[in-house]
Design an enzyme around this catalytic site. Structure first.
Site, mmCIF file in Angstrom:
data_model
loop_
_atom_site.group_PDB
_atom_site.id
_atom_site.type_symbol
_atom_site.label_atom_id
_atom_site.label_comp_id
_atom_site.label_asym_id
_atom_site.label_seq_id
_atom_site.Cartn_x
_atom_site.Cartn_y
_atom_site.Cartn_z
ATOM 1 C CG ASP A 21 -35.039 3.621 19.037
ATOM 2 O OD1 ASP A 21 -34.654 2.436 19.137
ATOM 3 O OD2 ASP A 21 -35.332 4.331 20.011
ATOM 4 C CG ASP A 25 -31.662 2.329 22.127
ATOM 5 O OD1 ASP A 25 -32.196 2.835 21.096
ATOM 6 O OD2 ASP A 25 -30.730 1.508 22.061
ATOM 7 C CG ASP A 29 -33.081 -0.514 16.565
ATOM 8 O OD1 ASP A 29 -33.899 -0.738 15.644
ATOM 9 O OD2 ASP A 29 -33.413 -0.136 17.700
ATOM 10 C CG ASP A 98 -19.468 2.052 5.222
ATOM 11 O OD1 ASP A 98 -18.337 2.082 4.695
ATOM 12 O OD2 ASP A 98 -20.172 3.062 5.381
ATOM 13 C CG ASP A 199 -14.434 4.882 5.585
ATOM 14 O OD1 ASP A 199 -15.251 5.785 5.363
ATOM 15 O OD2 ASP A 199 -13.491 4.986 6.402
ATOM 16 C CD GLU A 241 -15.054 8.158 2.040
ATOM 17 O OE1 GLU A 241 -15.568 9.213 2.445
ATOM 18 O OE2 GLU A 241 -14.620 7.279 2.810
ATOM 19 C CG HIS A 315 -21.834 9.081 6.400
ATOM 20 N ND1 HIS A 315 -21.599 8.537 5.156
ATOM 21 C CD2 HIS A 315 -20.683 8.960 7.082
ATOM 22 C CE1 HIS A 315 -20.340 8.100 5.106
ATOM 23 N NE2 HIS A 315 -19.767 8.341 6.256
ATOM 24 C CG ASP A 316 -18.493 11.786 6.046
ATOM 25 O OD1 ASP A 316 -18.766 11.720 7.264
ATOM 26 O OD2 ASP A 316 -17.754 10.969 5.469
#
Length: 542
Positions: A21, A25, A29, A98, A199, A241, A315-316
């Protein structure tokens, strides 16, 4: 096979929300990524797979896109994105976007128009059906629990959503939809990106009326058209994927002469601790022999006729060192290095998920209030109604929940690990004061420095990229042993997958040198070799 840059590359996945970050916030980013490019350059990676940064209401953390050609204000601006592409390029790093085109957000302009009336010009951009007897059109279920059909009361028809009801599926049978997607892909390619990670791309050929979701009859036709209309003439990497893919399917996707994709992600190894026919939450002990069989099958099947992607985490998927290794202080480092060795000497393109390069671990939770992931929350509520105990459900989330992979990266031991000066969107793993990037970079024997060596070896030795693969002890319950051979040179990879010591004996061949090992004092005697907990050694043979 024509040699491409991505054959010898190592790809690094960034989940932007959790990487760095820059503005306090609590959300990572694009400027934060730019700040940390030096870390990736030091690691030696060649390309970044960037999880979605497009405009999105974040029902599924950015995989629900409301505008493909705008950047989410959470992450910055298009100027920031252009800067990232340029700054990465200066370091020899490509950016893979992605591509999420099975579905959009229900807040995408196309869907807002589509639901206005049955004769709206965008109606056929999505999949609408009449109900049957005041119920859904058929029994298709959402991957995120419940029916895959949602009644839209404005027109009294159902729309299809294989994921969240806020992620309506696009109608790929409509050529207008496909042309919109080709235009969008070319918009990004013209910016100079290095390709796409696609994806759930195996779902775009779905035939919902026949209950067909994956690998539909038109799937490869659509991909050939995509190749022709977008990236076919460009020197880019495309990885799809594909959750249910077989080796035969993968050849259709990735054989160069078929003009479809560079490679696919297959997940056969990832599901080996799941009970057949049951949701991923219902686990069983890993069958190590089966794990070796899966890797060997894919190594041999795609050799010369397609290409493998190599990965443990994304990430999964929860952290491999916790799930199948040992994340205790005593063994975490050697176990993390063992998994890296296991994968990085195979034939294919390795993918490193952020934090894997320092051996990050899962983050156990004690309450559903600590969970952010929509899939885990939906499962929790569904299983409570089915009579499961809270303890059982939380155990399943701690084992398989996606938040394990999504915790912010700890860069140092300061407050919030240097990830943010604000309140992080998801709490860091409490071990961040000890387990962080700064500590790992300063430790000569760290997981980070081990990954640096692995990546350097891949660049220096064509044997790793192009060598033949041969497994040696397929039925050994503890060792994974394989050879890579190229132009008269042979390397022997020996891996003890478990904590218990074990033995390896080979009196026929002689060692030239040790290429790499995860212990400082590994023995060179393969005629009588004792392997310690999670020990992995790569020998060059005479």
């Amino acid at each position: 096979m024509q040699k491409k840059w991505w054959h010898s590359s190592v790809i690094y996945q960034i989940y932007p929300r959790s990487f760095q970050d820059s503005d306090g916030d609590g959300i990572g980013d694009i400027q934060g990524i730019i700040q940390r490019l030096s870390h990736l350059a030091e690691l030696g990676i060649d390309a970044i797979w960037l999880s979605p940064v497009y405009r999105s209401p974040n029902d599924d953390n950015g995989y629900d896109i409301s505008d493909y050609q705008a950047i989410s204000p959470d992450f910055g601006t298009m100027d920031d994105m252009d800067m990232l592409i340029q700054k990465a390029k200066e370091l020899g790093i490509r950016i893979l976007m992605d591509l999420v085109v099975n579905h959009t957000s229900d807040e995408h302009a196309w869907f807002i128009e589509s639901r206005k009336s049955k004769d709206n010009e965008y109606r056929d951009y999505y999949i609408w059906r009449d109900g049957k007897n005041n119920e859904a059109p058929n029994e298709l279920t959402s991957i995120f629990s419940g029916s895959a059909w949602e009644l839209d009361e404005q027109t009294n028809q159902y729309y299809l959503h294989l994921y969240s009801k806020k992620q309506p599926d696009l109608n790929w049978e409509n050529p207008k939809v496909r042309n919109e997607i080709w235009q969008m892909m070319n918009f990004w390619l013209d910016k100079g990106i290095g390709g796409f990670r696609m994806d759930v791309i195996d779902l775009i050929g779905k035939v919902p009326d026949e209950l067909i979701t994956g690998n539909g009859p038109m799937l490869h036709t659509y991909l050939k058209e995509m190749h022709q209309k977008t990236f076919g003439k460009r020197d880019v990497l495309t990885v799809g994927e594909t959750w249910g893919v077989t080796t035969d399917d993968a050849k259709l996707f990735s054989s160069p002469e078929r003009d479809e994709l560079s490679m696919v992600f297959q997940f056969e190894h990832i599901g080996l601790d799941e009970q057949p026919g049951k949701p991923k939450w219902d686990t069983k002990p890993l069958n190590f022999i089966a794990l070796k069989q899966v890797f060997t099958k894919w190594q041999l099947a795609l050799d010369g006729d397609g290409w493998n992607s190599l990965f443990w985490n994304n990430h999964d998927i929860p952290r491999i060192v916790s799930n199948w290794g040992d994340d205790s202080p005593q063994y975490r480092k050697v176990a993390a290095k063992m998994f890296a060795t296991f994968l990085h000497f195979l034939k294919g393109t390795p993918y490193i998920y952020q934090g894997e390069e320092i051996g990050l671990t899962n983050t156990p939770i004690a309450s559903i209030e600590e969970v952010n992931d929509i899939e885990s929350i939906n499962m929790y509520n569904e299983r409570l109604q089915q009579g499961y105990s809270k303890k059982e459900i939380l155990q399943a989330i701690n084992k398989k929940g996606r938040d394990n992979a999504r915790r912010p990266i700890p860069w140092d031991g300061s407050l919030n690990g240097g990830f943010t000066t604000g309140t992080p969107w998801l709490a860091l793993n409490p071990n961040y004061k000890e387990l962080n990037v700064k500590n790992d970079q300063e430790d000569d024997e760290s997981v980070f420095n081990y990954y640096k060596t692995l990546i350097r070896l891949r660049k220096e030795h064509e044997l790793i990229v192009w060598g033949e693969y041969k497994e040696l002890l397929p039925n050994d319950p503890q060792l994974f042993v394989y050879e890579r051979s190229y132009k008269g040179e042979t390397w022997l990879v020996i891996i003890n997958f478990y904590q218990e010591p074990t033995f390896y004996k080979d009196e026929d061949r002689k060692v030239d040198t040790i290429i790499i090992s995860n212990y400082e004092d590994s023995s060179e005697k393969i005629d009588d070799l004792t392997l310690r907990a999670f020990e992995s050694i790569v020998f060059k043979l005479k």
